[in-house]
Design a protein around this motif. Structure first.
Motif, PDB file in Angstrom:
ATOM      1  N   ALA A  85      63.030 -14.331-113.185  1.00 52.54           N
ATOM      2  CA  ALA A  85      62.156 -13.430-112.726  1.00 52.54           C
ATOM      3  C   ALA A  85      60.848 -13.507-113.430  1.00 52.54           C
ATOM      4  CB  ALA A  85      62.628 -12.143-112.462  1.00 52.54           C
ATOM      5  N   SER A  86      61.145 -13.638-114.729  1.00 55.26           N
ATOM      6  CA  SER A  86      59.736 -13.859-115.413  1.00 55.26           C
ATOM      7  C   SER A  86      58.652 -15.174-115.293  1.00 55.26           C
ATOM      8  CB  SER A  86      60.260 -13.654-117.061  1.00 55.26           C
ATOM      9  OG  SER A  86      60.620 -15.055-117.331  1.00 55.26           O
ATOM     10  N   LYS A  87      59.358 -15.910-114.524  1.00 58.43           N
ATOM     11  CA  LYS A  87      58.503 -17.157-114.291  1.00 58.43           C
ATOM     12  C   LYS A  87      57.316 -16.986-113.229  1.00 58.43           C
ATOM     13  CE  LYS A  87      60.603 -19.148-117.610  1.00 58.43           C
ATOM     14  NZ  LYS A  87      59.721 -19.217-118.890  1.00 58.43           N
ATOM     15  N   GLY A  88      57.714 -16.188-112.247  1.00 56.81           N
ATOM     16  CA  GLY A  88      56.880 -15.800-111.071  1.00 56.81           C
ATOM     17  C   GLY A  88      56.552 -16.991-110.048  1.00 56.81           C
ATOM     18  N   GLU A  89      55.391 -17.438-109.997  1.00 52.05           N
ATOM     19  CA  GLU A  89      55.270 -18.740-109.047  1.00 52.05           C
ATOM     20  C   GLU A  89      55.356 -19.857-109.779  1.00 52.05           C
ATOM     21  OE1 GLU A  89      51.301 -18.268-107.499  1.00 52.05           O
ATOM     22  OE2 GLU A  89      51.502 -16.427-106.546  1.00 52.05           O
ATOM     23  N   ALA A  90      55.739 -19.880-110.969  1.00 50.82           N
ATOM     24  CA  ALA A  90      56.176 -21.208-111.892  1.00 50.82           C
ATOM     25  C   ALA A  90      57.710 -21.444-111.612  1.00 50.82           C
ATOM     26  CB  ALA A  90      55.663 -21.168-113.189  1.00 50.82           C
ATOM     27  N   LEU A  91      58.422 -20.480-110.968  1.00 46.68           N
ATOM     28  CA  LEU A  91      59.853 -20.468-110.993  1.00 46.68           C
ATOM     29  C   LEU A  91      60.455 -21.806-110.276  1.00 46.68           C
ATOM     30  CD1 LEU A  91      62.697 -19.072-111.355  1.00 46.68           C
ATOM     31  CD2 LEU A  91      62.220 -17.997-109.006  1.00 46.68           C
ATOM     32  N   PRO A  92      59.783 -22.286-109.156  1.00 48.51           N
ATOM     33  CA  PRO A  92      60.418 -23.649-108.650  1.00 48.51           C
ATOM     34  C   PRO A  92      60.167 -24.776-109.817  1.00 48.51           C
ATOM     35  CG  PRO A  92      58.803 -22.789-107.014  1.00 48.51           C
ATOM     36  CD  PRO A  92      58.495 -21.750-108.352  1.00 48.51           C
TER      37      PRO A  92
END
Length: 277
Positions: A85-92
């Motif tokens: 969850a901490s990665k935000g839009e960088a999660l992918p």
């Protein structure tokens, strides 16, 4: 975790610190996930260490059997959702890397010549927990063990080869139900449907696991390796063929609003509200 082997052979430490531990005695390697405070939830560091530990087993001719276990009360509770969850839009992009390490670790366990016994207590959940169980050759579970898929609960798809291995173990219909609903499967049901090999009282988990490990370690290693290869090839080895598609799907879904909502709901301990976006 104890193994009742102290009087049989000195134990050699191969990896003595970090998120994955590895040691060896009497031909039996203990490969242990070592984030007990996080229920062995997988991080990038743990996944890298797991792959390196499995590859160390590949390169060690003294290893006859590998016992895969988790330190603490849970085998592995899946991915570290707070880190996700901490990665935000960088999660992918983050999950593309995480999924890659998990997949190659699972594939390396399948391709390991030595038989792999998963020793399971507490939760085995998510692509990591359930996926590693499915990638093992035999599974000894405590009667308190619980299994859950978890991927669609957070708007994602199964990985670690689970889309192939689970249905090969329990059948298409059961696998579909387990993966679609994310319901908890108890130890006795897991035994009945073929997800695990043995269920024992938790107090007997180490004794039964290592009795089985000693039996296999005394066997003919080349014959066991060949038999393992034939068995896995006999399930189609659709496992490795499916890994790129699994990775692409997980990465794609992790960028959706539903995936962010699913992670937030798990962390907030509330029902998710999925919108299909």
């Amino acid at each position: 975790m104890t193994d009742d082997m102290a009087n049989e052979a000195p134990r050699k430490t191969l990896i003595g610190e970090g998120p994955v531990l590895l040691d060896l005695a009497g031909g039996i390697a203990r490969l242990r996930l070592n984030r007990p405070d996080a229920s062995n939830g997988v991080s990038i560091a743990l996944l890298k260490a797991l792959y390196e530990a499995v590859m160390a087993c590949h390169g060690n001719p003294d290893i006859r059997v590998v016992v895969l276990a988790g330190e603490g009360p849970n085998f592995c509770a899946g991915g570290d959702v707070r880190e996700f969850a901490s990665k935000g839009e960088a999660l992918p992009d983050f999950l593309r890397q995480a999924t890659s390490y998990l997949q190659i670790a699972a594939a390396a366990l399948i391709r390991l010549e030595a038989p792999v016994i998963a020793r399971v207590q507490g939760f085995a959940a998510g692509g990591a927990g359930l996926g590693l169980v499915c990638a093992a050759d035999l599974v000894v579970a405590a009667d308190t063990a619980r299994f859950m898929a978890g991927a669609t609960r957070v708007g994602m798809a199964p990985d670690a080869g689970v889309s192939v291995t689970l249905q090969r173990l329990v059948g298409f219909r059961r696998a579909a139900e387990i993966l679609f609903t994310n319901r908890i499967v108890g130890a006795e049901e897991a035994l009945a449907i073929g997800l695990v090999s043995h269920v024992v009282p938790e107090a007997e988990l180490d004794g039964r696991t290592f009795a089985l490990a000693r039996e296999l370690a005394a066997g003919a290693p080349r014959a066991l390796a060949a038999t393992k290869r034939l068995l896995w090839n006999g399930v189609g080895l659709g496992v490795e063929a499916c890994l790129p598609e699994e990775a692409r799907t997980v990465s794609e879904l992790s960028g959706t609003a539903d995936a962010r909502e699913g992670l937030a709901a798990v962390i907030g301990r509330r029902p998710p509200l999925f919108t299909g976006r």
